[in-house]
Design a protein around this motif. Structure first.
Motif, PDB file in Angstrom:
ATOM      1  N   ILE A 216       4.001  -6.384   4.717  1.00  0.00           N
ATOM      2  CA  ILE A 216       4.933  -7.369   5.269  1.00  0.00           C
ATOM      3  C   ILE A 216       6.366  -7.052   4.847  1.00  0.00           C
ATOM      4  CG2 ILE A 216       5.638  -9.803   5.189  1.00  0.00           C
ATOM      5  CD1 ILE A 216       2.640 -10.496   4.903  1.00  0.00           C
ATOM      6  N   LEU A 217       6.529  -6.624   3.599  1.00  0.00           N
ATOM      7  CA  LEU A 217       7.874  -6.420   3.072  1.00  0.00           C
ATOM      8  C   LEU A 217       8.527  -5.123   3.536  1.00  0.00           C
ATOM      9  CD1 LEU A 217       8.222  -7.622  -0.607  1.00  0.00           C
ATOM     10  CD2 LEU A 217       9.279  -8.520   1.447  1.00  0.00           C
ATOM     11  N   LEU A 218       7.737  -4.096   3.770  1.00  0.00           N
ATOM     12  CA  LEU A 218       8.305  -2.783   4.085  1.00  0.00           C
ATOM     13  C   LEU A 218       9.380  -2.822   5.174  1.00  0.00           C
ATOM     14  CD1 LEU A 218       5.395  -0.203   3.776  1.00  0.00           C
ATOM     15  CD2 LEU A 218       7.623  -0.084   2.680  1.00  0.00           C
ATOM     16  N   PRO A 219       9.158  -3.502   6.296  1.00  0.00           N
ATOM     17  CA  PRO A 219      10.207  -3.524   7.332  1.00  0.00           C
ATOM     18  C   PRO A 219      11.462  -4.276   6.910  1.00  0.00           C
ATOM     19  CG  PRO A 219       8.068  -4.214   8.219  1.00  0.00           C
ATOM     20  CD  PRO A 219       7.948  -4.220   6.741  1.00  0.00           C
ATOM     21  N   ASN A 220      11.369  -5.084   5.836  1.00  0.00           N
ATOM     22  CA  ASN A 220      12.509  -5.897   5.405  1.00  0.00           C
ATOM     23  C   ASN A 220      13.310  -5.258   4.277  1.00  0.00           C
ATOM     24  OD1 ASN A 220      12.040  -8.476   6.992  1.00  0.00           O
ATOM     25  ND2 ASN A 220      10.063  -8.269   5.995  1.00  0.00           N
ATOM     26  N   MET A 221      12.905  -4.076   3.837  1.00  0.00           N
ATOM     27  CA  MET A 221      13.572  -3.458   2.692  1.00  0.00           C
ATOM     28  C   MET A 221      14.809  -2.675   3.145  1.00  0.00           C
ATOM     29  SD  MET A 221      10.435  -2.065   0.356  1.00  0.00           S
ATOM     30  CE  MET A 221       9.085  -3.129  -0.170  1.00  0.00           C
ATOM     31  N   ASP A 222      15.918  -3.362   3.244  1.00  0.00           N
ATOM     32  CA  ASP A 222      17.147  -2.702   3.679  1.00  0.00           C
ATOM     33  C   ASP A 222      18.112  -2.455   2.529  1.00  0.00           C
ATOM     34  OD1 ASP A 222      17.540  -5.376   3.276  1.00  0.00           O
ATOM     35  OD2 ASP A 222      18.981  -5.619   4.905  1.00  0.00           O
ATOM     36  N   TYR A 223      17.916  -3.141   1.418  1.00  0.00           N
ATOM     37  CA  TYR A 223      18.821  -3.052   0.274  1.00  0.00           C
ATOM     38  C   TYR A 223      17.993  -2.647  -0.937  1.00  0.00           C
ATOM     39  CZ  TYR A 223      22.506  -4.461  -3.004  1.00  0.00           C
ATOM     40  OH  TYR A 223      23.457  -4.485  -3.988  1.00  0.00           O
ATOM     41  N   PRO A 224      17.936  -1.339  -1.258  1.00  0.00           N
ATOM     42  CA  PRO A 224      16.940  -0.845  -2.211  1.00  0.00           C
ATOM     43  C   PRO A 224      16.999  -1.493  -3.589  1.00  0.00           C
ATOM     44  CG  PRO A 224      18.586   0.845  -1.691  1.00  0.00           C
ATOM     45  CD  PRO A 224      18.767  -0.249  -0.708  1.00  0.00           C
ATOM     46  N   SER A 225      18.192  -1.838  -4.062  1.00  0.00           N
ATOM     47  CA  SER A 225      18.305  -2.438  -5.390  1.00  0.00           C
ATOM     48  C   SER A 225      17.495  -3.719  -5.500  1.00  0.00           C
ATOM     49  CB  SER A 225      19.773  -2.727  -5.704  1.00  0.00           C
ATOM     50  OG  SER A 225      19.894  -3.406  -6.934  1.00  0.00           O
ATOM     51  N   ALA A 226      17.360  -4.444  -4.398  1.00  0.00           N
ATOM     52  CA  ALA A 226      16.636  -5.721  -4.409  1.00  0.00           C
ATOM     53  C   ALA A 226      15.134  -5.555  -4.233  1.00  0.00           C
ATOM     54  CB  ALA A 226      17.188  -6.631  -3.309  1.00  0.00           C
ATOM     55  N   TYR A 227      14.680  -4.302  -4.087  1.00  0.00           N
ATOM     56  CA  TYR A 227      13.249  -4.066  -3.874  1.00  0.00           C
ATOM     57  C   TYR A 227      12.720  -2.925  -4.746  1.00  0.00           C
ATOM     58  CZ  TYR A 227      13.995  -7.028   0.186  1.00  0.00           C
ATOM     59  OH  TYR A 227      14.324  -8.088   1.007  1.00  0.00           O
ATOM     60  N   SER A 228      13.415  -2.633  -5.852  1.00  0.00           N
ATOM     61  CA  SER A 228      13.065  -1.443  -6.626  1.00  0.00           C
ATOM     62  C   SER A 228      11.659  -1.520  -7.210  1.00  0.00           C
ATOM     63  CB  SER A 228      14.083  -1.212  -7.744  1.00  0.00           C
ATOM     64  OG  SER A 228      14.194  -2.353  -8.580  1.00  0.00           O
ATOM     65  N   ASN A 229      11.205  -2.714  -7.591  1.00  0.00           N
ATOM     66  CA  ASN A 229       9.853  -2.818  -8.131  1.00  0.00           C
ATOM     67  C   ASN A 229       8.804  -2.650  -7.040  1.00  0.00           C
ATOM     68  OD1 ASN A 229       8.536  -3.119 -10.657  1.00  0.00           O
ATOM     69  ND2 ASN A 229       7.856  -5.170 -10.074  1.00  0.00           N
ATOM     70  N   TRP A 230       9.119  -3.085  -5.839  1.00  0.00           N
ATOM     71  CA  TRP A 230       8.238  -2.837  -4.689  1.00  0.00           C
ATOM     72  C   TRP A 230       8.213  -1.339  -4.362  1.00  0.00           C
ATOM     73  CZ3 TRP A 230       5.300  -6.775  -3.167  1.00  0.00           C
ATOM     74  CH2 TRP A 230       5.751  -8.083  -3.344  1.00  0.00           C
ATOM     75  N   LEU A 231       9.373  -0.700  -4.441  1.00  0.00           N
ATOM     76  CA  LEU A 231       9.428   0.733  -4.163  1.00  0.00           C
ATOM     77  C   LEU A 231       8.611   1.515  -5.188  1.00  0.00           C
ATOM     78  CD1 LEU A 231      13.232   1.091  -3.269  1.00  0.00           C
ATOM     79  CD2 LEU A 231      11.300   0.795  -1.708  1.00  0.00           C
ATOM     80  N   ASP A 232       8.635   1.047  -6.434  1.00  0.00           N
ATOM     81  CA  ASP A 232       7.811   1.656  -7.466  1.00  0.00           C
ATOM     82  C   ASP A 232       6.330   1.538  -7.113  1.00  0.00           C
ATOM     83  OD1 ASP A 232       8.217   2.604 -10.526  1.00  0.00           O
ATOM     84  OD2 ASP A 232       6.343   1.498 -10.337  1.00  0.00           O
ATOM     85  N   LEU A 233       5.950   0.388  -6.561  1.00  0.00           N
ATOM     86  CA  LEU A 233       4.568   0.186  -6.135  1.00  0.00           C
ATOM     87  C   LEU A 233       4.201   1.141  -5.006  1.00  0.00           C
ATOM     88  CD1 LEU A 233       1.899  -1.404  -6.215  1.00  0.00           C
ATOM     89  CD2 LEU A 233       2.952  -3.093  -4.694  1.00  0.00           C
ATOM     90  N   ILE A 234       5.130   1.386  -4.086  1.00  0.00           N
ATOM     91  CA  ILE A 234       4.866   2.345  -3.007  1.00  0.00           C
ATOM     92  C   ILE A 234       4.514   3.709  -3.590  1.00  0.00           C
ATOM     93  CG2 ILE A 234       5.927   3.626  -1.103  1.00  0.00           C
ATOM     94  CD1 ILE A 234       7.522   1.115  -0.419  1.00  0.00           C
ATOM     95  N   LEU A 235       5.226   4.116  -4.641  1.00  0.00           N
ATOM     96  CA  LEU A 235       4.926   5.403  -5.271  1.00  0.00           C
ATOM     97  C   LEU A 235       3.497   5.446  -5.814  1.00  0.00           C
ATOM     98  CD1 LEU A 235       8.211   6.230  -7.257  1.00  0.00           C
ATOM     99  CD2 LEU A 235       7.370   7.321  -5.162  1.00  0.00           C
ATOM    100  N   SER A 236       2.986   4.286  -6.191  1.00  0.00           N
ATOM    101  CA  SER A 236       1.621   4.235  -6.729  1.00  0.00           C
ATOM    102  C   SER A 236       0.567   4.512  -5.665  1.00  0.00           C
ATOM    103  CB  SER A 236       1.363   2.868  -7.374  1.00  0.00           C
ATOM    104  OG  SER A 236       2.183   2.683  -8.506  1.00  0.00           O
ATOM    105  N   PHE A 237       0.957   4.400  -4.410  1.00  0.00           N
ATOM    106  CA  PHE A 237       0.023   4.696  -3.322  1.00  0.00           C
ATOM    107  C   PHE A 237       0.207   6.115  -2.776  1.00  0.00           C
ATOM    108  CE2 PHE A 237       0.037   0.001  -3.169  1.00  0.00           C
ATOM    109  CZ  PHE A 237      -1.330  -0.213  -3.263  1.00  0.00           C
TER     110      PHE A 237
END
Length: 673
Positions: free
Chosen positions: A573-594
């Motif tokens: 759900i969040l992936l399409p809404n991630m336009d400002y990386p600083s506000a989603y850095s922990n989510w981006l870290d989770l993406i790396l886990s996959f």
């Protein structure tokens, strides 16, 4: 004396003697507003907030201002650290109204709590004039205010809803690479951090960027992260004399902070510097870790193993007036009288010159050269200069301790304690100091004994030997993360089962099936004017992003497909809404886990804990670790322990290779080349 003298919050108690008839946020206060049909003033801040103190001195301690507030309003003071749920809702309102937020946060609301006006710091005249106008409008044209409140409430509700998009065909690596490319444009390549002031440290941003740089072999990005961490350690934002970081820097070079020290910042920064030290072995990072944990233990650790919340920005100056930074700054004359013939060399290191000057003849210590360069320039050895630096810092420490200290916020918050607990665990991994693990375990037991009720819920706050306020999602997510971290170094499965128990409680009382995210407040709490889903990472990562990472790890340990499904749904759900990386850095870290680089390791041998020390001292952000020294029923370890054998299983996507008998062979498989 107003009603705040009945509270335990240090921030509320600071206002207990104001002439304003302050009340705490509770059912009686809200009922009184409805019964009297009066507007509500909701003033939100925290004990270490400098501008909160300024507004108190200028307005809330003023009899004329108090008479205006008392005549027509129900006045409610809120400690944002005790009630982050209230703060989050009204912060959204102020951001909609003004385009920015901050503290103090001041709102005027209808008797039902819906806001009609708000902002941050106000000067005395502006404050009273506005209150007078709002009161007159409420008497003469209440329908206009009610109409505005309704529209504003709709706006709050709208930004609280997470927009769902179709992300089934999204390439996660492409999204990551695009966001990183966009992010790099805002980097400050001279002093590190983002190219703007004020500068917040945002530890989670750099934990992610460090991991991304490592996993993508991005030397340029790794260099930037190291530049940032070094400049923060050199800056006045780090207290080189006694350890610990202030909350943020007002300038570009990390020089002059807002001098408050917060537990949550320091806990996260310990984790960040520990991870960076494992990768780089930079001695500056080790110094930061050791000094900061010494400070935390000395100033914030309680006899029960808990941690206090903060030290104020303000302290008494020589004239006995509260002044921001008074405890920390030095004049040139003071330093000369203390250091004598060493002053010139000291001033080269700590810039007692135009670079290090703050204001009014005060200097904030800042470094901009490494010791090797200065030692060479002065024809002495680096070892000699390091020794001199330690002696100077100890001398200044003893001198500074004679000053009036900043005020202490002595409440213990569950979420912040858990953040600090994980900091201790991460420092233990990096430096193998048993004292750090001991303190982590003592804090974990403090949380269990004092902050986890027999009914299964966590409490948010602890003071005067009493736990209060039903826990928020932030309390659960950080305690779960801390317990998982404890398992990773002790291999005591109790910590995983405790984490699972709290996770299941959270799914029952916080998870919203309709929106696929966790509410910030439990379904057992009184509803506010709007439901809050904390999604965006800030100076503390969002509670939903932390829960998503917890669920991901626990899904592997317990082979729980539902945990994995919830995590994947949140991320999609969040992936399409991630336009400002600083506000989603922990989510981006989770993406790396996959990613294909992520692996799991099971250490099954009689000396698993000792072998694990070797593994956890390495920088392996892409590896989930489990282990046992005996037969285990943990799904991930089941049937893997064989008595008398050393077996190391490297797995990926729940598929494991044949076990290896050599730990060095396993390390070669795990470390990215």
């Amino acid at each position: 004396m107003n009603e705040l003298h009945l509270e335990t919050s240090p921030y509320l108690l600071q206002h207990a003697n104001n002439p304003v008839h302050w009340k705490a946020w509770n059912a009686l206060s809200l009922a009184e507003a409805k019964e009297k049909n009066q507007l509500i003033i909701i003033s939100i801040g925290y004990s270490a907030c400098h501008w909160c103190h300024v507004m108190e001195q200028e307005s809330f301690e003023n009899e004329a201002v108090a008479s205006v507030m008392n005549a027509h309003f129900v006045n409610i003071k809120v400690d944002r650290e005790e009630r982050p749920d209230i703060d989050a809702v009204y912060m959204k309102a102020v951001q909609i109204m003004t385009g920015h937020g901050g503290w103090p946060l001041n709102i005027v609301a209808l008797p039902d709590g819906r806001p009609v006006w708000g902002g941050t710091y106000f000067r005395k005249e502006e404050w009273t004039e506005t209150l007078d106008q709002l009161q007159k409008m409420y008497l003469s044209a209440p329908e206009k205010m009610i109409d505005y409140a309704e529209k504003l409430h709709q706006g709050i509700e709208a930004i609280s809803i997470i927009q769902k998009g179709d992300n089934e065909n999204s390439n996660q690596k492409e999204i990551l690479d695009h966001l990183i490319s966009k992010w790099k444009k805002s980097f400050d390549l001279e002093f590190g951090g983002m190219a703007r002031a004020p500068k917040f440290m945002m530890p989670n941003n750099y934990q992610f960027l460090l991991r991304y740089a490592y996993q993508n072999q991005d030397a340029e990005l790794l260099s930037f992260v190291n530049l940032t961490l070094t400049k923060m350690a050199f800056g006045g934002i780090f207290d080189t004399i006694d350890g610990g970081f202030s909350r943020y820097s007002v300038d570009m070079k990390w020089h002059v902070p807002h001098f408050e020290k917060m537990l949550y910042d320091n806990g996260q920064l310990i984790s960040l510097y520990s991870e960076a030290y494992k990768l780089t072995q930079n001695p500056i990072y080790k110094e930061v870790i050791e000094k900061t944990l010494q400070f935390v233990s000395k100033e914030w650790r309680t006899s029960e193993g808990g941690f206090y919340s903060a030290l104020d920005a303000d302290s008494l100056n020589k004239e006995k007036h509260l002044e921001e930074g008074a405890f920390y700054v030095w004049t040139m004359e003071e330093l000369k009288s203390i250091l004598h013939e060493d002053f010139d060399l000291f001033s080269q290191i700590f810039n007692i010159n135009s670079f290090g000057l703050w204001e009014d003849g005060n200097y904030v210590l800042i470094q901009n050269q490494n010791l090797e360069s200065i030692a060479k320039l002065n024809q002495i050895t680096t070892v000699e200069l390091e020794l001199k630096k330690r002696v100077w810092e100890q001398t200044l420490y003893l001198k500074r301790e004679k000053r009036a200290k900043p005020r202490l916020d002595d409440k213990c918050l569950t979420s912040w304690n858990a953040i600090m607990l994980k900091g201790y665990v991460d420092a233990y991994k990096a430096l193998n100091n048993e004292e750090y693990l001991t303190k982590a375990l003592e804090n974990a037991n403090f949380i269990i004994k004092k902050l986890w009720s027999n009914d299964g819920n966590l409490w948010h706050n602890f003071k005067n030997d009493k736990a209060t306020i039903n826990g928020y999602l932030e309390d659960y997510c950080f305690v779960i993360a801390a317990f998982i971290a404890l398992y990773e170094v002790t291999f005591e499965e109790k910590w995983l089962h405790d984490a699972k128990q709290l996770t299941d409680y959270t799914l029952e009382h916080f998870y919203d099936e309709q929106h696929s995210f966790f509410r910030f407040t439990s379904d057992k709490d009184e509803a506010l004017i709007s439901v809050h889903f904390e999604i965006e990472d800030n100076v503390i990562p969002a509670s939903n992003s932390v829960m998503a990472k917890n669920l991901y790890q626990l899904s592997i340990y317990f082979d729980n497909s539902y945990y994995d499904k919830v995590t994947q749904k949140m991320l999609s759900i969040l992936l399409p809404n991630m336009d400002y990386p600083s506000a989603y850095s922990n989510w981006l870290d989770l993406i790396l886990s996959f990613s294909e680089q992520n692996k799991e390791l099971a250490i099954c041998e009689p000396n698993a804990k000792e072998s694990n020390k070797i593994i956890t001292a390495l920088y392996l952000p892409n590896v989930i670790i489990a282990g046992t020294e005996k037969t285990s029923n943990l799904p991930f370890l089941k049937d893997r322990f064989i008595a008398g054998e050393n077996n190391y299983y490297v797995c990926q996507n729940k598929t494991c290779q044949l076990p290896s008998r050599s730990i060095q062979e396993v390390i070669s498989q795990l470390v990215l080349k």
